[in-house]
Design an enzyme around this catalytic site. Structure first.
Site, mmCIF file in Angstrom:
data_model
loop_
_atom_site.group_PDB
_atom_site.id
_atom_site.type_symbol
_atom_site.label_atom_id
_atom_site.label_comp_id
_atom_site.label_asym_id
_atom_site.label_seq_id
_atom_site.Cartn_x
_atom_site.Cartn_y
_atom_site.Cartn_z
ATOM 1 C CD GLU A 1 -1.206 -6.140 5.756
ATOM 2 O OE1 GLU A 1 -0.807 -6.596 4.674
ATOM 3 O OE2 GLU A 1 -1.362 -4.925 5.965
ATOM 4 C CG HIS B 1 -3.533 -3.625 3.486
ATOM 5 N ND1 HIS B 1 -2.513 -3.140 4.280
ATOM 6 C CD2 HIS B 1 -4.145 -2.526 2.960
ATOM 7 C CE1 HIS B 1 -2.512 -1.821 4.251
ATOM 8 N NE2 HIS B 1 -3.494 -1.421 3.455
ATOM 9 C CB CYS C 1 -0.984 -0.044 1.175
ATOM 10 S SG CYS C 1 -2.284 1.176 1.017
#
Ligand code: XMP
Length: 567
Positions: A213, A211, A85
């Site tokens: 994660e 993202h 990002c």
């Protein structure tokens, strides 16, 4: 052991990147995004070889003064880089590309298409190693193993070509790349038409606009694994067993004669720190001090001391100071005044008892500081403040003095909370202590609204223990104990009494509130949605067992606007 360094530019999910990679068996460290390259974490040291760097997200924009930049030399190290990002935008901006605001902020799930056959450069092998993370046909185990052998070619497995890969990703950005930096090639595009995945054609540098994660990103973990194993070439070397061995072998004070003092609170962190010190240094050298303020949960003092004795504690100093604390709280109703009285007395008693122990000036002070206590993630870049976890969160002169003298030991300072629980289990600490819910430093004093008295402490201790025991016995529809599904549960004694009936008599009993919340870190919390049957039965059990209580209520406020504790 291999290590991945994460540069934190302030995203709320930076910690999560670290967790995910550790779960893959690779050690991670987090530094503020603008940390100087001279920082120890940039080096391969302490037995950890730096294999790659991840640049995190951020709420800021690269083209403003608030958008922090990494040390320029990060781009000269020759190490693999992954920008996530803002990290992707940061790399683009720093390396000569362009970034501009989106007409409308993009937030939530967005489709992404990755087309790998676009690549034709000589080093496509490494790029493919990264892009293979998005290939739904490739299991995580194969990606993990790719550190040791070349990645599979497109269309591996003899079936249909694996690319283009189409998946759902989670985005949260107000800016986008409008021009890639020189040397970068775009491999993935979002359904909204913006660059989503890019790689440098010569260098091991990668960027993701989304993202990986967060769990909403399909193949997110696989994408991280592809970077860590397929690009950085890491091998799995991070495990709790290894950590325990390594830390035991390298504890300061191990060689010398100086004693080590640890203040234990009854909570998970200090108990695990105690168990680790006992294992590494032996019972003679370790002094454990525990203050029973009279504001503890039922059987807390007995349980903790029994466990530590079982683990080899020889110098366990239990300070019984209930009377002093209750005297200091007498007549106090204001929450802040109560907290201050407890904090001040804590330091006073601690100093007095330490003087009584007579440990030499050269002794070490150990603390159960966790990794998350040291990092201020998401609260702004460059705040490198090393938070000090001291008993009851008060600034302690003892801690300050020991830190200045370089005699502080923090054996858990590389661990996350659930890793500490895993270490506790490994060290043989009792299950009830390892899985214990958080407990505030000022103890029951902030759960007895208004003035604290011994009688109220007794009533609350009993009621709380009935509630907690029931949560441990009862199962959720998923088959877990309610206690393990709830992040924190406790009872609160309200400063009101209400009318009830007991047999033929009218009774004037105390009102008790039950609190049970789910949370990730205590920063925000949701009310636990009990089945009505559990609440009704627990309420009856409490009023039947603790006769001073006449009425039970359930607190249905989330945080925010309420806090978890009532005072
Ligand atoms: P609040 O009530 O602020 O609590 O929503 C968030 C978490 O912090 C715990 N808490 C404390 N912990 N000393 C502590 O060590 C304190 O003074 C303290 N006050 C609240 C609370 O139990 C919850 O887990």
């Amino acid at each position: 052991m291999d290590k991945i360094l994460i540069l934190d530019f302030g995203s709320q999910t930076t910690q999560l990147i670290g967790r995910r990679i550790r779960d893959l068996g690779v050690y991670t460290e987090i530094l503020p995004g603008d940390a100087a390259l001279s920082d120890e974490a940039f080096r391969s040291g302490k037995g950890a070889a730096l294999k790659g760097i991840i640049l995190s997200g951020s709420p800021e924009s690269v083209y403003t003064d608030q958008g922090a930049a990494p040390d320029r030399r990060v781009y000269e190290l020759g190490l693999p880089l992954l920008g996530i990002c803002y990290g992707f935008q940061r790399m683009t901006w720093d390396l000569g590309g362009k970034v501009a605001p989106l007409p409308r902020r993009e937030y939530g799930r967005v489709g992404v298409t990755v087309a790998a056959e676009k690549a034709d450069e000589a080093d496509f092998g490494r790029t493919l190693g990264f892009l293979s993370g998005f290939d739904k046909a490739l299991p995580l185990s194969a990606i993990i193993a790719s550190g040791a052998r070349p990645p599979a070619p497109p269309g591996h497995g003899g079936g249909a070509p694996a690319f283009p890969a189409v998946f759902t990703a989670w985005m949260s950005h107000g800016d986008t790349l409008t021009e890639l930096a020189p040397g970068f090639r775009q491999y993935g595009t979002s359904d909204t038409g913006y660059p989503a995945v890019a790689a440098h054609t010569q260098k091991p540098w990668f960027g993701l606009q989304f993202h990986p994660e967060v769990t909403h990103t399909e193949r997110g973990i696989e994408a991280l694994a592809a970077f860590v194993f397929g690009v950085c070439g890491c091998t799995q070397g991070w495990s709790m067993e290894k950590y325990a061995e390594e830390i035991c072998a390298s504890l300061p004070g191990r060689g010398g004669e100086d004693p080590v003092l640890l203040l234990i609170s009854g909570g998970v962190d200090s108990t695990v720190a105690g168990a680790l010190l006992l294992k590494a240094l032996g019972g003679e050298k370790v002094h454990l001090m525990y203050m029973d303020t009279g504001l503890m949960r039922k059987n807390e003092t007995e349980d903790v001391s029994a466990d530590l004795k079982r683990l080899g504690a020889k110098n366990l100093h239990i300070v019984h100071c209930e009377a002093e604390f209750l005297a200091a709280l007498k007549g106090l109703e204001d929450p802040e005044a109560k907290r201050k009285a407890i904090g001040d007395l804590f330091i006073k008693v601690q100093e007095r008892e330490l003087a009584r122990l007579g440990l030499p000036d050269s002794s070490f002070l150990a603390q159960g500081t966790l990794y998350t206590d040291l990092i201020e993630s998401g609260k702004g870049v460059g705040k490198k403040a090393r938070l000090i976890k001291s008993h009851h969160n008060v600034g302690s002169p003892l801690v300050d003095a020991k830190r200045r003298a370089g005699r502080i030991i923090e054996p858990l300072d590389r661990l996350y909370k659930d890793e500490v629980r895993a270490l506790g289990r490994l060290l043989g600490i009792g299950r009830d202590i390892v899985r214990r819910h958080p407990f505030p430093g000022p103890g029951l004093a902030v759960r007895i609204l208004g003035e604290v008295t011994r009688e109220k402490c007794e009533i609350l201790r009993e009621a709380d223990s009935v509630f907690i025991d029931e949560l441990k016995k009862r199962r959720s529809p998923a088959g877990n104990s309610l206690y393990d599904e709830i992040w924190q549960a406790f009872a609160v004694l309200l400063p009101v009494r209400s009318v009830g009936v007991a047999g033929d008599l009218r009774k004037y009993g105390w009102v008790l509130a039950l609190r049970a919340i789910t949370s990730a870190d205590g920063m925000t919390a949701d009310v636990y949605p009990f089945p009505a049957k559990d609440l009704l039965e627990i309420s009856t059990l409490i009023t039947n067992t603790v006769t001073e209580i006449g009425r039970v209520t359930y607190d249905i406020s989330s945080k925010p606007p309420a806090t978890i504790e009532w005072e």
